[in-house]
Design a protein around this motif. Structure first.
Motif, PDB file in Angstrom:
ATOM      1  N   ALA A  63      40.447  89.047-105.977  1.00 19.52           N
ATOM      2  CA  ALA A  63      42.304  89.043-106.050  1.00 19.52           C
ATOM      3  C   ALA A  63      42.245  88.504-104.588  1.00 19.52           C
ATOM      4  CB  ALA A  63      43.018  90.176-106.129  1.00 19.52           C
ATOM      5  N   VAL A  64      41.184  88.914-103.503  1.00 28.30           N
ATOM      6  CA  VAL A  64      42.467  88.109-102.329  1.00 28.30           C
ATOM      7  C   VAL A  64      41.408  87.240-102.106  1.00 28.30           C
ATOM      8  CG1 VAL A  64      42.777  90.547-101.996  1.00 28.30           C
ATOM      9  CG2 VAL A  64      40.346  89.859-100.901  1.00 28.30           C
ATOM     10  N   ALA A  65      40.325  86.772-102.645  1.00 25.53           N
ATOM     11  CA  ALA A  65      39.235  85.556-102.720  1.00 25.53           C
ATOM     12  C   ALA A  65      40.089  84.006-102.158  1.00 25.53           C
ATOM     13  CB  ALA A  65      38.458  85.139-103.631  1.00 25.53           C
ATOM     14  N   GLY A  66      39.706  83.967-101.266  1.00 25.52           N
ATOM     15  CA  GLY A  66      40.332  82.010-100.820  1.00 25.52           C
ATOM     16  C   GLY A  66      41.177  82.718-100.258  1.00 25.52           C
ATOM     17  N   GLU A  67      41.864  83.494 -99.036  1.00 25.54           N
ATOM     18  CA  GLU A  67      42.962  83.425 -98.500  1.00 25.54           C
ATOM     19  C   GLU A  67      42.645  82.706 -97.756  1.00 25.54           C
ATOM     20  OE1 GLU A  67      45.846  87.901 -97.353  1.00 25.54           O
ATOM     21  OE2 GLU A  67      43.068  87.480 -97.010  1.00 25.54           O
ATOM     22  N   LEU A  68      43.826  82.195 -97.816  1.00 20.20           N
ATOM     23  CA  LEU A  68      43.882  81.266 -95.820  1.00 20.20           C
ATOM     24  C   LEU A  68      43.130  80.355 -96.338  1.00 20.20           C
ATOM     25  CD1 LEU A  68      43.882  83.571 -92.445  1.00 20.20           C
ATOM     26  CD2 LEU A  68      46.514  82.340 -94.268  1.00 20.20           C
ATOM     27  N   LEU A  69      42.596  79.993 -97.686  1.00 22.04           N
ATOM     28  CA  LEU A  69      41.714  78.660 -97.776  1.00 22.04           C
ATOM     29  C   LEU A  69      42.384  77.493 -97.838  1.00 22.04           C
ATOM     30  CD1 LEU A  69      38.453  77.922 -98.172  1.00 22.04           C
ATOM     31  CD2 LEU A  69      39.259  78.005-101.250  1.00 22.04           C
ATOM     32  N   GLU A  70      43.543  77.217 -98.251  1.00 17.38           N
ATOM     33  CA  GLU A  70      43.888  76.423 -97.813  1.00 17.38           C
ATOM     34  C   GLU A  70      44.054  75.996 -97.286  1.00 17.38           C
ATOM     35  OE1 GLU A  70      46.630  79.805 -98.139  1.00 17.38           O
ATOM     36  OE2 GLU A  70      45.357  79.100 -99.159  1.00 17.38           O
ATOM     37  N   LEU A  71      44.899  76.412 -95.944  1.00 18.62           N
ATOM     38  CA  LEU A  71      44.894  76.049 -95.260  1.00 18.62           C
ATOM     39  C   LEU A  71      43.343  75.447 -94.028  1.00 18.62           C
ATOM     40  CD1 LEU A  71      46.718  78.952 -93.221  1.00 18.62           C
ATOM     41  CD2 LEU A  71      47.677  76.386 -93.901  1.00 18.62           C
ATOM     42  N   ASP A  72      42.227  76.101 -94.718  1.00 20.90           N
ATOM     43  CA  ASP A  72      41.079  75.540 -93.762  1.00 20.90           C
ATOM     44  C   ASP A  72      40.593  74.349 -94.522  1.00 20.90           C
ATOM     45  OD1 ASP A  72      40.511  77.525 -92.177  1.00 20.90           O
ATOM     46  OD2 ASP A  72      39.464  78.561 -93.649  1.00 20.90           O
ATOM     47  N   ALA A  73      41.057  74.178 -95.571  1.00 20.94           N
ATOM     48  CA  ALA A  73      41.123  72.715 -96.716  1.00 20.94           C
ATOM     49  C   ALA A  73      42.056  71.741 -95.938  1.00 20.94           C
ATOM     50  CB  ALA A  73      41.595  73.164 -98.456  1.00 20.94           C
ATOM     51  N   ILE A  74      43.066  72.029 -95.667  1.00 15.90           N
ATOM     52  CA  ILE A  74      43.789  70.923 -94.862  1.00 15.90           C
ATOM     53  C   ILE A  74      43.410  70.223 -93.927  1.00 15.90           C
ATOM     54  CG2 ILE A  74      45.991  69.982 -94.242  1.00 15.90           C
ATOM     55  CD1 ILE A  74      47.226  72.488 -96.069  1.00 15.90           C
ATOM     56  N   ALA A  75      43.210  71.568 -92.834  1.00 18.06           N
ATOM     57  CA  ALA A  75      41.944  71.304 -91.701  1.00 18.06           C
ATOM     58  C   ALA A  75      41.288  69.968 -92.083  1.00 18.06           C
ATOM     59  CB  ALA A  75      41.824  71.894 -91.166  1.00 18.06           C
ATOM     60  N   ALA A  76      39.842  70.275 -93.456  1.00 19.59           N
ATOM     61  CA  ALA A  76      38.687  69.965 -93.160  1.00 19.59           C
ATOM     62  C   ALA A  76      38.775  68.785 -93.828  1.00 19.59           C
ATOM     63  CB  ALA A  76      37.334  70.764 -94.264  1.00 19.59           C
ATOM     64  N   VAL A  77      39.971  68.250 -94.995  1.00 13.76           N
ATOM     65  CA  VAL A  77      40.700  66.972 -94.930  1.00 13.76           C
ATOM     66  C   VAL A  77      40.931  66.060 -94.365  1.00 13.76           C
ATOM     67  CG1 VAL A  77      42.049  65.397 -96.029  1.00 13.76           C
ATOM     68  CG2 VAL A  77      40.924  67.885 -97.468  1.00 13.76           C
ATOM     69  N   VAL A  78      42.068  67.005 -93.470  1.00 12.29           N
ATOM     70  CA  VAL A  78      42.107  65.922 -91.971  1.00 12.29           C
ATOM     71  C   VAL A  78      41.416  65.733 -90.824  1.00 12.29           C
ATOM     72  CG1 VAL A  78      44.598  66.020 -90.057  1.00 12.29           C
ATOM     73  CG2 VAL A  78      44.857  67.074 -92.226  1.00 12.29           C
ATOM     74  N   ILE A  79      40.793  66.240 -90.539  1.00 13.57           N
ATOM     75  CA  ILE A  79      39.381  66.686 -89.267  1.00 13.57           C
ATOM     76  C   ILE A  79      38.430  65.429 -89.829  1.00 13.57           C
ATOM     77  CG2 ILE A  79      37.421  67.339 -88.262  1.00 13.57           C
ATOM     78  CD1 ILE A  79      39.230  70.168 -88.102  1.00 13.57           C
ATOM     79  N   GLY A  80      39.244  65.205 -91.608  1.00 18.13           N
ATOM     80  CA  GLY A  80      37.433  64.520 -92.361  1.00 18.13           C
ATOM     81  C   GLY A  80      38.456  62.647 -91.805  1.00 18.13           C
ATOM     82  N   GLY A  96      42.542  73.366 -82.017  1.00 21.35           N
ATOM     83  CA  GLY A  96      42.253  72.502 -81.435  1.00 21.35           C
ATOM     84  C   GLY A  96      41.855  71.246 -81.836  1.00 21.35           C
ATOM     85  N   MET A  97      41.176  71.115 -82.397  1.00 19.05           N
ATOM     86  CA  MET A  97      40.220  69.774 -83.001  1.00 19.05           C
ATOM     87  C   MET A  97      41.366  69.107 -84.344  1.00 19.05           C
ATOM     88  SD  MET A  97      36.532  70.894 -83.461  1.00 19.05           S
ATOM     89  CE  MET A  97      36.467  68.804 -84.884  1.00 19.05           C
ATOM     90  N   LEU A  98      41.863  69.969 -84.973  1.00 19.43           N
ATOM     91  CA  LEU A  98      42.933  69.672 -85.697  1.00 19.43           C
ATOM     92  C   LEU A  98      44.259  69.131 -84.989  1.00 19.43           C
ATOM     93  CD1 LEU A  98      44.045  69.405 -88.971  1.00 19.43           C
ATOM     94  CD2 LEU A  98      45.041  71.845 -88.590  1.00 19.43           C
ATOM     95  N   LEU A  99      44.918  69.664 -83.732  1.00 23.47           N
ATOM     96  CA  LEU A  99      45.947  69.004 -83.340  1.00 23.47           C
ATOM     97  C   LEU A  99      45.394  67.712 -82.891  1.00 23.47           C
ATOM     98  CD1 LEU A  99      48.463  69.509 -81.922  1.00 23.47           C
ATOM     99  CD2 LEU A  99      47.751  70.296 -80.044  1.00 23.47           C
ATOM    100  N   GLY A 100      44.614  67.538 -82.071  1.00 20.56           N
ATOM    101  CA  GLY A 100      43.712  66.196 -81.320  1.00 20.56           C
ATOM    102  C   GLY A 100      43.742  64.995 -82.775  1.00 20.56           C
ATOM    103  N   PHE A 101      43.096  65.869 -83.593  1.00 21.60           N
ATOM    104  CA  PHE A 101      42.735  64.716 -85.185  1.00 21.60           C
ATOM    105  C   PHE A 101      44.368  64.740 -85.904  1.00 21.60           C
ATOM    106  CE2 PHE A 101      38.500  65.734 -85.064  1.00 21.60           C
ATOM    107  CZ  PHE A 101      38.230  64.458 -85.195  1.00 21.60           C
TER     108      PHE A 101
END
Length: 332
Positions: free
Chosen positions: A252-269, A314-319
């Motif tokens: 049930a806890v799978a993917g916890e905070l995954l939405e934040l990592d996904a947003i970061a990956a998209v923005v860094i991308g 740090g990378m997310l802020l930079g992008f």
């Protein structure tokens, strides 16, 4: 005094259009440069970093994130946000595990049911956003709580899966290529084609670029928004299914905070948060940057895993600052 008409510089619009296109490529070029530097640095520091096994693990370990990021890319391109994807991963993973292990339902039926549930969940959120003009942030935040609560109702405990299909998938991953990586790469190819070669993909870019202009051009804005969030729900559900193959379990806890990592990956991308500008290939690079940092920490051994969050932050802020600079240049 001459009555000759003023000389017109017909090349100026063409140069302006070329500069606009060039500036739009700045974020993804920066992403590519960061990826190449990180990859070269890791390869120089660690002896076995360029081995095939490390490459397999890089894709396998980040397949769930990659699938969630694919759906998130469509959402951000349309000018929206989806905070529910991590909770949907947990709901689908525990739902599929319970159907297969507890109720003895074949994975051939349980997996499509899980994918359909995630797609309908996303479409429902999209309908609220499109037809009632509700803020995507608040709608999907409510969706996060709803999906996570439903996941705990299904089962608060982890459910292990012992089924022939999962044993076969593990053997294929060991002998040939990880099944989770194959699912991610296949979904990525479909997403690339959808985003850049279909009417739906063009509509997503149009809605994210300027919703009012898209309406004037005859783009079905409401339908596009519903389909965007349905696509995000489908990708999150597929990530939940992939989680079951990755761990041979559902949680049930799978993917916890995954939405934040996904947003970061998209923005860094290189996808701009304002929508309308971005590339699915950039999202792949963003996910691989996550993977390289994580793998480097594993090779290092002595570094704390929390260092990854510091680096990504740090990378997310930079992008984001880079995106604001690009937008400022657009406005100028």
């Amino acid at each position: 005094m001459s009555n000759a008409p003023p000389t017109m510089d017909y090349g100026r619009p063409a140069r302006a259009a070329w500069m606009l296109r060039a500036q739009q490529h700045v974020p993804i070029l920066a992403t590519l440069a960061v990826f190449l530097l990180l990859h070269a640095g890791a390869a120089a520091r660690y002896d076995n970093f360029l081995s095939w096994r490390v490459f397999e693990n890089l894709l396998r370990d980040n397949a769930v994130l990659g699938l969630a990021a694919i759906g998130m890319t469509f959402v951000i391109l349309s000018g929206g946000i989806d905070l529910s994807v991590g909770a949907v991963v947990g709901l689908v993973s525990i739902g599929v595990a319970r159907m297969v292990q507890v109720h003895d339902i074949s994975p051939a039926l349980a997996i499509p049911l899980g994918l359909a549930a995630g797609t309908l969940f996303g479409a429902g959120q999209g309908a609220l956003i499109a037809f009632f003009a509700l803020p995507p942030f608040l709608v999907t935040l409510a969706g996060l709580f709803l999906a996570r609560g439903l996941a705990f109702l299904v089962s608060p405990e982890s459910i292990g899966i012992r089924h022939g299909l999962y044993g076969w998938a593990g053997d294929v991953g060991f002998d040939f290529f990880p099944v989770t990586a194959m699912i991610f790469l296949l979904a990525l190819v479909c997403a690339l084609w959808t985003a850049h070669q279909t009417r739906f993909g063009r509509a997503v870019y149009a809605v994210g670029g300027n919703e009012s202009s898209a309406l004037l051009m005859g783009v079905p804005v409401r339908r596009t928004k519903v389909l965007v969030y349905a696509t995000s729900g489908l990708c999150a559900a597929l990530a939940g299914v992939t989680w079951t193959f990755y761990t041979n379990s559902g949680r049930a806890v799978a993917g916890e905070l995954l939405e934040l990592d996904a947003i970061a990956a998209v923005v860094i991308g290189g996808t701009l948060l304002r929508g309308g500008v971005g590339y699915m290939a950039g999202t792949l690079i963003g996910v691989l940057i996550f993977g390289i940092i994580q793998t480097s920490l594993t090779f290092e051994g002595t570094l704390t895993p929390y260092l990854m969050r510091i680096v990504i932050g740090g990378m997310l802020l930079g992008f984001i600052l880079l995106q604001k600079l690009v937008q400022y240049r657009f406005a100028g």
